[in-house]
Design a protein around this motif. Sequence first.
Motif, PDB file in Angstrom:
ATOM      1  N   ALA A  12       1.044 -18.602   3.037  1.00 15.42           N
ATOM      2  CA  ALA A  12       1.987 -17.476   2.953  1.00 15.42           C
ATOM      3  C   ALA A  12       3.306 -17.880   3.602  1.00 15.42           C
ATOM      4  N   ALA A  13       3.232 -18.566   4.754  1.00 16.80           N
ATOM      5  CA  ALA A  13       4.453 -18.978   5.459  1.00 16.80           C
ATOM      6  C   ALA A  13       5.296 -19.896   4.569  1.00 16.80           C
ATOM      7  N   ARG A  14       4.608 -20.795   3.852  1.00 18.14           N
ATOM      8  CA  ARG A  14       5.338 -21.718   2.951  1.00 18.14           C
ATOM      9  C   ARG A  14       6.008 -20.954   1.813  1.00 18.14           C
ATOM     10  N   LEU A  52       1.588  -8.538  10.334  1.00 18.43           N
ATOM     11  CA  LEU A  52       0.972  -7.680  11.362  1.00 18.43           C
ATOM     12  C   LEU A  52      -0.214  -8.359  12.024  1.00 18.43           C
ATOM     13  N   GLY A  53      -1.116  -8.952  11.207  1.00 18.66           N
ATOM     14  CA  GLY A  53      -2.299  -9.589  11.763  1.00 18.66           C
ATOM     15  C   GLY A  53      -1.978 -11.008  12.222  1.00 18.66           C
ATOM     16  N   THR A  79       3.014  -7.696   5.161  1.00 19.57           N
ATOM     17  CA  THR A  79       1.598  -7.707   5.531  1.00 19.57           C
ATOM     18  C   THR A  79       0.685  -7.339   4.370  1.00 19.57           C
ATOM     19  N   GLY A  80      -0.598  -7.672   4.516  1.00 23.27           N
ATOM     20  CA  GLY A  80      -1.582  -7.275   3.509  1.00 23.27           C
ATOM     21  C   GLY A  80      -2.033  -5.845   3.730  1.00 23.27           C
ATOM     22  N   LYS A 101       1.777  -7.573   0.864  1.00 18.33           N
ATOM     23  CA  LYS A 101       1.388  -8.760   0.098  1.00 18.33           C
ATOM     24  C   LYS A 101       0.382  -8.315  -0.969  1.00 18.33           C
ATOM     25  N   PRO A 102       0.308  -8.970  -2.119  1.00 16.34           N
ATOM     26  CA  PRO A 102       1.184 -10.073  -2.526  1.00 16.34           C
ATOM     27  C   PRO A 102       2.598  -9.573  -2.797  1.00 16.34           C
ATOM     28  N   PHE A 103       3.583 -10.405  -2.473  1.00 12.41           N
ATOM     29  CA  PHE A 103       4.964  -9.968  -2.639  1.00 12.41           C
ATOM     30  C   PHE A 103       5.648 -10.733  -3.773  1.00 12.41           C
TER      31      PHE A 103
END
Length: 222
Positions: A12-14, A52-53, A79-80, A101-103
Amino acid sequence: MRILVVEDDPAAARAIAEAISQARHNALAAASAEHARTLLNTEPIDLAIVDLGLPGADGFSLVKRLRHEGRNLPVLILTGRSGIDDRVNALDLGADDYLTKPFEPRELVARCRALLRRANGRSSNLLEIGALRIDLRSGRVRIDNRDIDISRNERIALETLCAKAGSVVEKNELATLLACDGEELSLHAVEACISRLRGKLGNSVSIRALRGIGYRLDESMS
Ligand code: CA
């Protein structure tokens, strides 16, 4: 602009960093709230995208802490978790926007643009200073309705100087913003970039060098 991505899932970060850099912003990654706080204390950051998590302190406590410390940079929660309680909580604690997410990369980038715009006191994507016009969405730069061809680095430097017109932007900040693949640009390369930019902008605006500090862009008096 420089965007902090607080996300513990590497994939996700990538994906977020990729969307951000395609929009000509610079992404900085933190996998925990603790790391995010260290970066916020040491780096110039214009906006934070916060999951968030997170391992250890979660996104809620990060936002709460930032606002408690009086930091007013825009924060977008990504966030999910889609529950209404999470949304309300995050916004009430001081987050400015909430996306699940998904975004869609385009939507994430548009929301970042809107938050950065508001943070800089603007309501449109058009930056206008004297005869100079920059469309922050398309990246188009025009002087007196004539298109100006500028490089990626010149565009980032110009957008930063224009967004903070009338204030000094430190040379070190530009070196960090223009970093390529995590490699900070040398101060000499920053000077060369500003010099090329001056040549292309002509008399439309003035970019003044403040010795040992940085640069300030002002509307040209001529
Ligand atoms: Ca997570």
